[in-house]
Design an enzyme around this catalytic site. Structure first.
Site, PDB file in Angstrom:
ATOM      1  NE  ARG A 171       6.756 -11.689  -2.559  1.00  0.00           N
ATOM      2  CZ  ARG A 171       5.772 -11.794  -1.667  1.00  0.00           C
ATOM      3  NH1 ARG A 171       5.055 -10.743  -1.350  1.00  0.00           N
ATOM      4  NH2 ARG A 171       5.515 -12.942  -1.074  1.00  0.00           N
ATOM      5  CG  ASP A 193       2.676  -3.439   2.331  1.00  0.00           C
ATOM      6  OD1 ASP A 193       2.945  -2.772   3.354  1.00  0.00           O
ATOM      7  OD2 ASP A 193       2.478  -4.672   2.353  1.00  0.00           O
ATOM      8  CD  GLU A 211      10.004  -6.286   0.921  1.00  0.00           C
ATOM      9  OE1 GLU A 211       9.262  -5.557   0.238  1.00  0.00           O
ATOM     10  OE2 GLU A 211       9.576  -7.212   1.632  1.00  0.00           O
ATOM     11  CG  HIS A 258       6.090  -7.165   2.925  1.00  0.00           C
ATOM     12  ND1 HIS A 258       6.938  -7.620   1.964  1.00  0.00           N
ATOM     13  CD2 HIS A 258       4.989  -7.945   2.830  1.00  0.00           C
ATOM     14  CE1 HIS A 258       6.387  -8.641   1.329  1.00  0.00           C
ATOM     15  NE2 HIS A 258       5.194  -8.853   1.844  1.00  0.00           N
TER      16      HIS A 258
END
Ligand code: NAD
Length: 333
Positions: A236, A260, A265, A297
């Site tokens: 996260r 990622d 985000e 993600h």
């Protein structure tokens, strides 16, 4: 028929949910925007909403949903930091998640990022397409014989640890709930967080985001790391303080960063913003470093994971309709 409003739907969600629900009484209402208090009224008539990682399921959103008769918030992911569980409980709204789906999907993506970043495959790919066959600046290091630190040895962290052991790395791990038998079997060494930070050439995060773990990686903890260490975060975004990360990249303290997930985000990842001016200055700065690799993600995005997610989500929707039990481990309220 039961109606489900699916927020933040992407074509792959639609495909996997429709495929898995072929013989059910589920009527999908696919919405391509995120769930927020502003969009919640569009769930009108639905008994459940199906949401993903960046939907904002806060108290005010839940109040609107509950007033419209929504009984279930079905997360089609594992993490649930974006849902106010206490508010859901007080409003009698059940919240479910997908407790397990292919952990290999996420673990393999973490390793893909590490290999790409270390061996500069992303840069080489672009160069060769431009007929630039120079190797200047593409020197990596052998993972074999180096030390990896895995923070969080749950379903995903264990697989990452095992893959890295396969590369011949020494693997250190930190988890408040260590599994000594698994570690002994795999040749993984549990150590305290301080030792892990100081000894690891690569640190990879596989723990949930909670108020306690927010900004686990910040200026003080980065200072404890080995100079030149690589950090991988597929868990996260807010586990990492982005401002501190940028400082550590500018000073050269960190050797590379593969992400990622990103703290801010929401509203950026999963969207095509290629025709727009990027408003997030920290993300823009991160994208300028040659030793930063970012994906948006996508670690969960394998056929196997999508079909696991669809199956669990549908089983929980059917449980809501009556007769069946909720999938074990999925009910949060
Ligand atoms: P899991 O619950 O199986 O394992 C999490 C582990 O973290 C547990 O062993 C727990 O004891 C440990 N932990 C908790 N607090 C810790 C701390 N302070 N320090 C170290 N360890 C701690 O979860 P999982 O399925 O392995 O998933 C891990 C995380 O990966 C999820 O929380 C989610 O945020 C993230 N994730 C990301 C994607 C993606 O697409 N990028 C997909 C799935 C999951």
């Amino acid at each position: 028929m039961i109606t489900i409003a699916v927020f933040d739907t992407k074509p792959y969600d639609r495909e996997s949910l429709q495929h898995a629900a072929a013989n059910t009484k589920i009527e999908w209402r696919f919405l391509d925007f995120r769930l927020t208090r502003e969009t919640a009224p569009l769930a009108q008539g639905a008994v459940s909403v199906c949401v993903f990682v960046n939907d904002q399921v806060d108290r005010s959103c839940l109040e609107i949903l509950a007033a419209q008769g929504v009984k279930l918030v079905a997360l089609r992911c594992t993490g649930f930091n974006n849902v106010d569980l206490a508010a859901a409980k007080s409003l009698n709204v059940t919240v479910t998640r997908v407790p397990v789906y292919s952990p290999y999907a996420v673990a393999e993506h973490a390793v893909a990022l590490l290999l790409t970043l270390n061996r500069k495959v992303h840069r080489a790919f672009n160069r060769v397409r431009e007929l630039n066959f120079s190797l200047q600046g593409l020197v990596g290091f052998d993972l074999h014989g180096k030390t990896a630190g895995v923070i969080g040895t749950g379903k995903i962290g264990r697989i990452v640890a095992q893959i890295l052991r396969g590369f011949g790395m020494r693997v250190l791990a930190f988890d408040p709930l260590p599994d000594a038998d698994w570690a002994a079997q795999q040749g993984v060494e549990y150590v305290d967080a301080l030792a892990l930070a100081g000894l690891s050439d690569v640190i990879t995060l596989h723990l949930p985001l909670t108020p306690e773990t927010k900004h686990l990686i910040r200026r003080e903890t980065i200072e404890l790391m080995k100079p030149g260490a690589i950090l991988v975060n597929v868990s996260r975004g807010a586990l990492v303080d982005t401002t501190a990360l940028i400082e550590a990249l500018k000073s050269g303290k960190l050797g590379g960063v593969a992400l990622d997930v990103y703290e801010e985000e929401e509203g950026i990842f999963f969207e095509d913003l290629s025709g727009q001016v990027l408003q997030d200055d920290e993300l823009a700065r991160l994208l300028t470093f040659p030793n930063v690799l970012i994906t948006s993600h996508q670690a969960f995005l394998t056929r196997e994971a999508l079909s696991d997610i669809a199956r669990t989500t549908i089983a929980n929707l059917e449980a809501l309709a009556g007769g069946k039990a909720y999938v074990e481990g999925s009910v949060l309220t």
